[in-house]
Design a protein around this motif. Structure first.
Motif, PDB file in Angstrom:
ATOM      1  N   THR A 106       0.823  -1.213   0.000  1.00  9.54           N
ATOM      2  CA  THR A 106       0.000   0.000   0.000  1.00  9.54           C
ATOM      3  C   THR A 106       0.853   1.258   0.000  1.00  9.54           C
ATOM      4  O   THR A 106       0.619   2.185  -0.791  1.00  9.54           O
ATOM      5  CB  THR A 106      -0.946   0.013   1.216  1.00  9.54           C
ATOM      6  N   ILE A 107       1.838   1.329   0.889  1.00  7.44           N
ATOM      7  CA  ILE A 107       2.651   2.544   0.948  1.00  7.44           C
ATOM      8  C   ILE A 107       3.553   2.671  -0.282  1.00  7.44           C
ATOM      9  O   ILE A 107       3.908   3.785  -0.679  1.00  7.44           O
ATOM     10  CB  ILE A 107       3.489   2.613   2.244  1.00  7.44           C
ATOM     11  N   SER A 108       3.899   1.544  -0.917  1.00  4.85           N
ATOM     12  CA  SER A 108       4.682   1.607  -2.155  1.00  4.85           C
ATOM     13  C   SER A 108       3.885   2.294  -3.246  1.00  4.85           C
ATOM     14  O   SER A 108       4.410   3.139  -3.993  1.00  4.85           O
ATOM     15  CB  SER A 108       5.081   0.201  -2.606  1.00  4.85           C
ATOM     16  N   ILE A 109       2.604   1.948  -3.347  1.00  4.63           N
ATOM     17  CA  ILE A 109       1.742   2.563  -4.365  1.00  4.63           C
ATOM     18  C   ILE A 109       1.587   4.058  -4.101  1.00  4.63           C
ATOM     19  O   ILE A 109       1.734   4.887  -5.010  1.00  4.63           O
ATOM     20  CB  ILE A 109       0.368   1.863  -4.388  1.00  4.63           C
ATOM     21  N   PHE A 110       1.315   4.416  -2.846  1.00  5.28           N
ATOM     22  CA  PHE A 110       1.163   5.835  -2.515  1.00  5.28           C
ATOM     23  C   PHE A 110       2.474   6.593  -2.690  1.00  5.28           C
ATOM     24  O   PHE A 110       2.472   7.758  -3.120  1.00  5.28           O
ATOM     25  CB  PHE A 110       0.645   5.993  -1.083  1.00  5.28           C
ATOM     26  N   SER A 111       3.588   5.951  -2.363  1.00 11.73           N
ATOM     27  CA  SER A 111       4.895   6.598  -2.534  1.00 11.73           C
ATOM     28  C   SER A 111       5.172   6.883  -3.998  1.00 11.73           C
ATOM     29  O   SER A 111       5.728   7.937  -4.346  1.00 11.73           O
ATOM     30  CB  SER A 111       6.008   5.713  -1.955  1.00 11.73           C
ATOM     31  N   PHE A 112       4.770   5.952  -4.852  1.00 10.76           N
ATOM     32  CA  PHE A 112       4.975   6.163  -6.286  1.00 10.76           C
ATOM     33  C   PHE A 112       4.133   7.342  -6.777  1.00 10.76           C
ATOM     34  O   PHE A 112       4.607   8.173  -7.574  1.00 10.76           O
ATOM     35  CB  PHE A 112       4.617   4.889  -7.054  1.00 10.76           C
ATOM     36  N   VAL A 113       2.882   7.422  -6.300  1.00 15.47           N
ATOM     37  CA  VAL A 113       2.007   8.533  -6.703  1.00 15.47           C
ATOM     38  C   VAL A 113       2.593   9.860  -6.230  1.00 15.47           C
ATOM     39  O   VAL A 113       2.694  10.830  -6.998  1.00 15.47           O
ATOM     40  CB  VAL A 113       0.583   8.341  -6.146  1.00 15.47           C
ATOM     41  N   PHE A 114       2.972   9.922  -4.953  1.00 16.87           N
ATOM     42  CA  PHE A 114       3.591  11.138  -4.422  1.00 16.87           C
ATOM     43  C   PHE A 114       4.896  11.437  -5.147  1.00 16.87           C
ATOM     44  O   PHE A 114       5.232  12.607  -5.392  1.00 16.87           O
ATOM     45  CB  PHE A 114       3.850  10.986  -2.920  1.00 16.87           C
ATOM     46  N   GLY A 115       5.630  10.377  -5.476  1.00 17.55           N
ATOM     47  CA  GLY A 115       6.895  10.557  -6.162  1.00 17.55           C
ATOM     48  C   GLY A 115       6.736  11.189  -7.529  1.00 17.55           C
ATOM     49  O   GLY A 115       7.534  12.043  -7.936  1.00 17.55           O
ATOM     50  N   GLN A 116       5.707  10.767  -8.251  1.00 16.41           N
ATOM     51  CA  GLN A 116       5.451  11.362  -9.561  1.00 16.41           C
ATOM     52  C   GLN A 116       5.032  12.821  -9.448  1.00 16.41           C
ATOM     53  O   GLN A 116       5.389  13.652 -10.292  1.00 16.41           O
ATOM     54  CB  GLN A 116       4.373  10.562 -10.294  1.00 16.41           C
ATOM     55  N   LEU A 117       4.280  13.127  -8.387  1.00 15.19           N
ATOM     56  CA  LEU A 117       3.773  14.489  -8.232  1.00 15.19           C
ATOM     57  C   LEU A 117       4.818  15.450  -7.667  1.00 15.19           C
ATOM     58  O   LEU A 117       4.890  16.613  -8.085  1.00 15.19           O
ATOM     59  CB  LEU A 117       2.546  14.484  -7.305  1.00 15.19           C
ATOM     60  N   PHE A 118       5.636  14.952  -6.710  1.00 19.67           N
ATOM     61  CA  PHE A 118       6.507  15.874  -5.968  1.00 19.67           C
ATOM     62  C   PHE A 118       7.995  15.524  -5.990  1.00 19.67           C
ATOM     63  O   PHE A 118       8.820  16.389  -5.698  1.00 19.67           O
ATOM     64  CB  PHE A 118       6.053  15.934  -4.494  1.00 19.67           C
ATOM     65  N   TRP A 119       8.354  14.269  -6.274  1.00 19.11           N
ATOM     66  CA  TRP A 119       9.752  13.868  -6.156  1.00 19.11           C
ATOM     67  C   TRP A 119      10.449  13.675  -7.503  1.00 19.11           C
ATOM     68  O   TRP A 119      11.621  13.315  -7.541  1.00 19.11           O
ATOM     69  CB  TRP A 119       9.890  12.558  -5.359  1.00 19.11           C
ATOM     70  N   GLY A 120       9.717  13.861  -8.577  1.00 20.91           N
ATOM     71  CA  GLY A 120      10.301  13.718  -9.910  1.00 20.91           C
ATOM     72  C   GLY A 120      10.542  12.287 -10.342  1.00 20.91           C
ATOM     73  O   GLY A 120      11.496  12.005 -11.082  1.00 20.91           O
ATOM     74  N   LEU A 121       9.692  11.350  -9.922  1.00 14.46           N
ATOM     75  CA  LEU A 121       9.868   9.946 -10.282  1.00 14.46           C
ATOM     76  C   LEU A 121       9.159   9.607 -11.579  1.00 14.46           C
ATOM     77  O   LEU A 121       8.262  10.317 -12.044  1.00 14.46           O
ATOM     78  CB  LEU A 121       9.318   9.035  -9.169  1.00 14.46           C
ATOM     79  N   THR A 122       9.574   8.481 -12.154  1.00 15.72           N
ATOM     80  CA  THR A 122       8.921   7.933 -13.346  1.00 15.72           C
ATOM     81  C   THR A 122       8.453   6.517 -13.027  1.00 15.72           C
ATOM     82  O   THR A 122       8.781   5.959 -11.971  1.00 15.72           O
ATOM     83  CB  THR A 122       9.886   7.899 -14.544  1.00 15.72           C
ATOM     84  N   PHE A 123       7.708   5.917 -13.941  1.00 16.02           N
ATOM     85  CA  PHE A 123       7.194   4.571 -13.714  1.00 16.02           C
ATOM     86  C   PHE A 123       8.323   3.559 -13.527  1.00 16.02           C
ATOM     87  O   PHE A 123       8.161   2.555 -12.824  1.00 16.02           O
ATOM     88  CB  PHE A 123       6.306   4.136 -14.887  1.00 16.02           C
ATOM     89  N   ALA A 124       9.460   3.825 -14.128  1.00 20.35           N
ATOM     90  CA  ALA A 124      10.605   2.909 -14.017  1.00 20.35           C
ATOM     91  C   ALA A 124      11.122   2.812 -12.581  1.00 20.35           C
ATOM     92  O   ALA A 124      11.805   1.838 -12.220  1.00 20.35           O
ATOM     93  CB  ALA A 124      11.729   3.363 -14.941  1.00 20.35           C
ATOM     94  N   ASP A 125      10.797   3.796 -11.740  1.00 21.01           N
ATOM     95  CA  ASP A 125      11.263   3.776 -10.349  1.00 21.01           C
ATOM     96  C   ASP A 125      10.404   2.888  -9.453  1.00 21.01           C
ATOM     97  O   ASP A 125      10.837   2.512  -8.353  1.00 21.01           O
ATOM     98  CB  ASP A 125      11.254   5.206  -9.767  1.00 21.01           C
ATOM     99  N   PHE A 126       9.181   2.550  -9.900  1.00 23.29           N
ATOM    100  CA  PHE A 126       8.249   1.839  -9.017  1.00 23.29           C
ATOM    101  C   PHE A 126       8.748   0.460  -8.575  1.00 23.29           C
ATOM    102  O   PHE A 126       8.653   0.131  -7.384  1.00 23.29           O
ATOM    103  CB  PHE A 126       6.879   1.703  -9.674  1.00 23.29           C
ATOM    104  N   PRO A 127       9.278  -0.389  -9.468  1.00 23.75           N
ATOM    105  CA  PRO A 127       9.762  -1.701  -9.013  1.00 23.75           C
ATOM    106  C   PRO A 127      10.828  -1.592  -7.924  1.00 23.75           C
ATOM    107  O   PRO A 127      10.822  -2.379  -6.967  1.00 23.75           O
ATOM    108  CB  PRO A 127      10.329  -2.341 -10.293  1.00 23.75           C
ATOM    109  N   GLY A 128      11.723  -0.633  -8.060  1.00 20.04           N
ATOM    110  CA  GLY A 128      12.760  -0.451  -7.054  1.00 20.04           C
ATOM    111  C   GLY A 128      12.182  -0.019  -5.720  1.00 20.04           C
ATOM    112  O   GLY A 128      12.585  -0.515  -4.658  1.00 20.04           O
ATOM    113  N   ILE A 129      11.221   0.898  -5.753  1.00 18.91           N
ATOM    114  CA  ILE A 129      10.571   1.360  -4.523  1.00 18.91           C
ATOM    115  C   ILE A 129       9.860   0.204  -3.837  1.00 18.91           C
ATOM    116  O   ILE A 129       9.982   0.012  -2.621  1.00 18.91           O
ATOM    117  CB  ILE A 129       9.581   2.499  -4.843  1.00 18.91           C
ATOM    118  N   LEU A 130       9.101  -0.575  -4.615  1.00 20.06           N
ATOM    119  CA  LEU A 130       8.368  -1.714  -4.059  1.00 20.06           C
ATOM    120  C   LEU A 130       9.322  -2.727  -3.442  1.00 20.06           C
ATOM    121  O   LEU A 130       9.100  -3.213  -2.314  1.00 20.06           O
ATOM    122  CB  LEU A 130       7.533  -2.381  -5.153  1.00 20.06           C
TER     123      LEU A 130
END
Length: 401
Positions: A106-130
Motif C-alpha cells: 500500500t505505501i509503495s503505491i502511494f509513494s509512487f504517486v507522491f513521487g510522480q507528483l513531488f519527487w520527480g519519479l517515473t514509472f521505471a522507479d516503481f519496481p525499485g521502490i516496491l
C-alpha cells in the motif's frame, strides 16, 4: 478492575513516562547512521523521501502490536508468556505478518504517486521502490520479538505497558529500521546480486503472508483486525508520504546540517510517544469503563496528558544539547537557538497530536470498533507528518543560525 494510572500521582506518572522516553534519546543513533551514510541516499531521488515513510509504517504495525498487547494483558485475554499463551495472542502475531505485507504494498503505491507528483519519479522507479519497501519492512518484523518481550517484562514488573512499551519500542524500531533501510539500499545499488537477494526476501514474506491469510480466513479476531487495520493503512499510507514530502522540503531548507539530520528521527519518535501514551492509556481506560466516551471526560485524563507532554519537553531540551555536542557545534548561543526551535516544534506538534489521539479514541470506541486497531497506527502516522510540518514551521519562523 483496577488500573495503575488512576491511583498514581502526577510525579509518579512523570517519572515513569520520562524513564520510557529516555530510551527515545537513542533515536539520535538512527540520525547518526543517516548522517554517516548520507552518500547512499544520493543514488536516487526517492531514497531520502522514503525514510520517514518506512519509519512511520513500521511504527504503525509496531504500534498496533503494542496497543493490542497492552490492552490484552490488562483485560486478561493474553498472558505474559511466549509459550502456552492464548489463541488471541498467536492470531495477533499472524495478523501482524499479513499486515506487514499489505502495508508494504500500500505505501509503495502511494509513494509512487507522491513521487510522480513531488519527487520527480517515473514509472521505471516503481519496481525499485516496491522491492526496497517490502524487503525493509520484512526485515523489520524481527523487532516484534523485542516488542513482545518488553510488554511481558513490564507487565510482570508491575509497570504500565501502555506507558512503557511503545516509547521503548519506537526507539528500538527506529534504529533497527534505519539500519535495515541502509542495508537494503546498499544491496539494491550494489548490483544484480543485491537485487536478487532482496527479491528472495520479498518472495518469502509474500509466501508467509498468503499462508497465514488462508489459515485464518475464518478466525474472527484475525479478520476483524485485518478489516479494520486495512482501512487504517490506506489513511496511513497517504499521511506518511506527506511526511516524506515535507522532509524533502526540510532537506532543501537546511541542506546537510548534521544537527538537524541527527535529531530528526528522535523528534518524530518522541511526538509519537506522546500520542501513544495518551492514546493507549485512554483506550485501556475506555475498555475498563474508567473513562466515558466523551470529550468532557478528558479532564479525567489530564494527568496522563500533562505527564506525557512534560516528559517530552525535557527530552527535547536534552536532544538539542546532545545533537549540538556530538556534532561539535555546541555554544550557548547555538544551544539557545536550537532549543527554541525544538521547543516550538514540540508545542505545535503535541497540541495537535493530543487532540487528534483523544478524538480517535473516543470516536472509534463509540462506533464499536477496537481503538487499538486505530489509535496508535493513525496517531503515529500523523505524528511524523505533524512533527515534520512543525519543525519546518519552526525553522522558517525562528531560523537556524
Amino acid at each position: 478492575m483496577s488500573y495503575g494510572d488512576v491511583s498514581k500521582n502526577f510525579f509518579s506518572m512523570f517519572k515513569e513516562t520520562s524513564f520510557a522516553y529516555f530510551f527515545g534519546l537513542g533515536g539520535l543513533f538512527a540520525g547518526f547512521m543517516i548522517a554517516s551514510y548520507f552518500g547512499v541516499f544520493e543514488f536516487a531521488p526517492w531514497t531520502f523521501a522514503l525514510y520517514p515513510v518506512l519509519i512511520s509504517a513500521k511504527g504503525v504495525t509496531g504500534g498496533l502490536l503494542s496497543g493490542r498487547l497492552s490492552t490484552g494483558l490488562h483485560l486478561g485475554t493474553m498472558r505474559p508468556s511466549f509459550f502456552n499463551n492464548t489463541k488471541t495472542f498467536y492470531t495477533l502475531i499472524e495478523a501482524l505478518i499479513f499486515l506487514t505485507l499489505a502495508t508494504s504494498v500500500t505505501i509503495s503505491i502511494f509513494s509512487f504517486v507522491f513521487g510522480q507528483l513531488f519527487w520527480g519519479l517515473t514509472f521505471a522507479d516503481f519496481p525499485g521502490i516496491l522491492l526496497v519497501i517490502v524487503a525493509t519492512m520484512s526485515l523489520g518484523l524481527f523487532v516484534s520479538i523485542i516488542t513482545i518481550n518488553i510488554a511481558f517484562l513490564s507487565f510482570k514488573k508491575g509497570s504500565d505497558p501502555d506507558v512503557v512499551v511503545y516509547p521503548i519500542l519506537s526507539t528500538i524500531s527506529d534504529i533497527f529500521i534505519t539500519a535495515c533501510y541502509i542495508f537494503v539500499l546498499t544491496l539494491y545499488f550494489y548490483g544484480d546480486f543485491g537485487k536478487i537477494a532482496l527479491f528472495l526476501i520479498g518472495i518469502l514474506i509474500v509466501f508467509i503472508g498468503v499462508y497465514v491469510l488462508i489459515k485464518n480466513l475464518h478466525e474472527t479476531v484475525f479478520t476483524k483486525t485485518i478489516r479494520e487495520s486495512l482501512f487504517t493503512m490506506v489513511i496511513v499510507a497517504f499521511l506518511v508520504n506527506i511526511a516524506g514530502t515535507v522532509l524533502v522540503g526540510i532537506q532543501n531548507f537546511v541542506g546537510a546540517r548534521t544537527e538537524i539530520v541527527m535529531v530528526y528521527p528522535a523528534l518524530i519518535g518522541m511526538i509519537g510517544n506522546v500520542g501513544s501514551v495518551v492514546g493507549s492509556t485512554a483506550t485501556t481506560k475506555l475498555a475498563l469503563g474508567l473513562l466515558s466516551p466523551s470529550f468532557s471526560s478528558m479532564k479525567k485524563h489530564l494527568k496522563s496528558i500533562f505527564s506525557a507532554w512534560g516528559a517530552s519537553l525535557l527530552m527535547f531540551i536534552i536532544l538539542a544539547f546532545l545533537s549540538l555536542f556530538l556534532n561539535g557545534l555546541f555554544s550557548l548561543s547555538s544551544l539557545y537557538n536550537f532549543v527554541s526551535i525544538l521547543l516550538l516544534t514540540n508545542i505545535l506538534a503535541v497540541l495537535a497530536i493530543v487532540f487528534l489521539t483523544y478524538t480517535i479514541s473516543i470516536l472509534t470506541f463509540k462506533k464499536g470498533l477496537d481503538p487499538d486497531n486505530f489509535v496508535i497506527p493513525v496517531e503515529s502516522s500523523f505524528a511524523d507528518g505533524i512533527t515534520s510540518l512543525a519543525l519546518l514551521a519552526s525553522l522558517l519562523l525562528l531560523g537556524l543560525s
